[in-house]
Design a protein around this motif. Structure first.
Motif, mmCIF file in Angstrom:
data_model
loop_
_atom_site.group_PDB
_atom_site.id
_atom_site.type_symbol
_atom_site.label_atom_id
_atom_site.label_comp_id
_atom_site.label_asym_id
_atom_site.label_seq_id
_atom_site.Cartn_x
_atom_site.Cartn_y
_atom_site.Cartn_z
ATOM 1 N N THR A 1 54.768 13.033 54.844
ATOM 2 C CA THR A 1 53.732 13.364 54.112
ATOM 3 C C THR A 1 53.864 14.033 53.044
ATOM 4 N N THR A 2 55.240 15.199 53.210
ATOM 5 C CA THR A 2 55.599 16.143 51.938
ATOM 6 C C THR A 2 55.939 15.415 50.382
ATOM 7 N N ARG B 1 58.590 16.025 59.504
ATOM 8 C CA ARG B 1 59.367 15.756 58.222
ATOM 9 C C ARG B 1 60.887 15.614 58.529
ATOM 10 N N TRP C 1 53.799 20.758 52.391
ATOM 11 C CA TRP C 1 52.959 19.004 52.434
ATOM 12 C C TRP C 1 51.076 19.185 51.193
ATOM 13 N N ASN D 1 51.448 12.630 61.589
ATOM 14 C CA ASN D 1 51.477 12.271 60.442
ATOM 15 C C ASN D 1 53.195 12.707 59.455
ATOM 16 N N GLY E 1 47.596 19.833 54.726
ATOM 17 C CA GLY E 1 48.518 20.370 55.014
ATOM 18 C C GLY E 1 48.781 20.960 56.359
ATOM 19 N N TYR F 1 52.944 17.005 62.965
ATOM 20 C CA TYR F 1 53.636 16.569 62.253
ATOM 21 C C TYR F 1 54.954 15.989 61.817
#
Length: 230
Positions: free
Chosen positions: A42-43, A83, A117, A39, A122, A81
């Motif tokens: 996608t924050t 970020r 998230w 992922n 999240g 994830y």
């Protein structure tokens, strides 16, 4: 014409399709023995339109990301994830300082909510989080090492933006010899034109770009049965 090329007819000019066909691009890679979900970014910074870096509301994208995440959780498959890392110091931002006009603004460097998230999808405690300061989740991060340790041979990629961080991670994953599948409804971009062009090119060169229903059906068929047998 391969099925993949035929799928893009009417979207990509015929002359372009002919050039890819001439080079024999577009074969399907498929999923391997142990896929993980990646992922990407996608924050709130990139999915909430109250932030300048989010170009528009994307409810279908949001729903797709949530749905894919729920299936991976139900199958007990690994979830990663990525970020942004800390952007509070100019050196951490690097050349972004020159490229972005908002690189010193509160939203970009200090908003504590920006890099969290939405609750719907999240990360949980058992999920893996990779922090990065450049587009690719692989660049100067331990992601490849984590994946190798976890026995992962395939990545299902979701996130934003299709033409930026998604494409960068897909290219690097391919370079590291991972099989890559991009779920077309679960990636998004502030530019629809860039989104489409990059989906097509990734589908031809580095990944399988597949519809959500097909990917989730394959995952549930292969890995749901395996889990039930354990």
């Amino acid at each position: 014409m391969t099925d993949k090329l035929a799928r893009w007819q009417g979207v990509i000019p015929d002359d372009d399709l002919a050039a890819y066909r001439k080079g024999s691009f577009g074969r399907r890679i498929g999923l391997g023995a142990r896929p993980a979900l990646l992922n990407i970014d996608t924050t709130h910074m990139f999915v909430d339109p109250s932030y300048d870096m989010c170009g528009r509301e994307m409810p279908e994208f949001f729903a797709a990301v949530t749905r894919v995440t729920e299936v991976f959780r139900s199958l007990d498959l690994p979830i990663y994830y990525s970020r942004r890392d800390d952007r509070s110091h100019p050196a951490y931002r690097g050349i972004w300082n020159l490229k972005l006009g908002n690189a010193t603004e509160f939203q970009y460097v200090a908003d504590p909510r920006a890099d969290q998230w939405p609750e719907a999808y999240g990360p949980r405690q058992q999920d893996r989080i990779v922090l990065k300061n450049k587009p690719s989740a692989f660049f100067a991060t331990p992601l490849e090492s984590f994946l190798r340790y976890d026995g992962v041979d395939s990545l299902v990629v979701i996130g934003v933006s299709t033409s930026g961080c998604v494409r960068a991670a897909v290219t690097d994953a391919f370079s590291h010899n991972f099989r890559v599948t991009v779920i077309e409804e679960a990636v998004g971009d502030r530019s629809p034109a860039a989104h489409t062009a990059n989906l097509f090119d990734m589908d031809m060169k580095f990944a399988d770009v597949e519809p959500i229903d097909a990917v989730l059906a394959e995952l549930e068929t292969r890995f749901g049965q395996r889990r039930a047998a354990e």
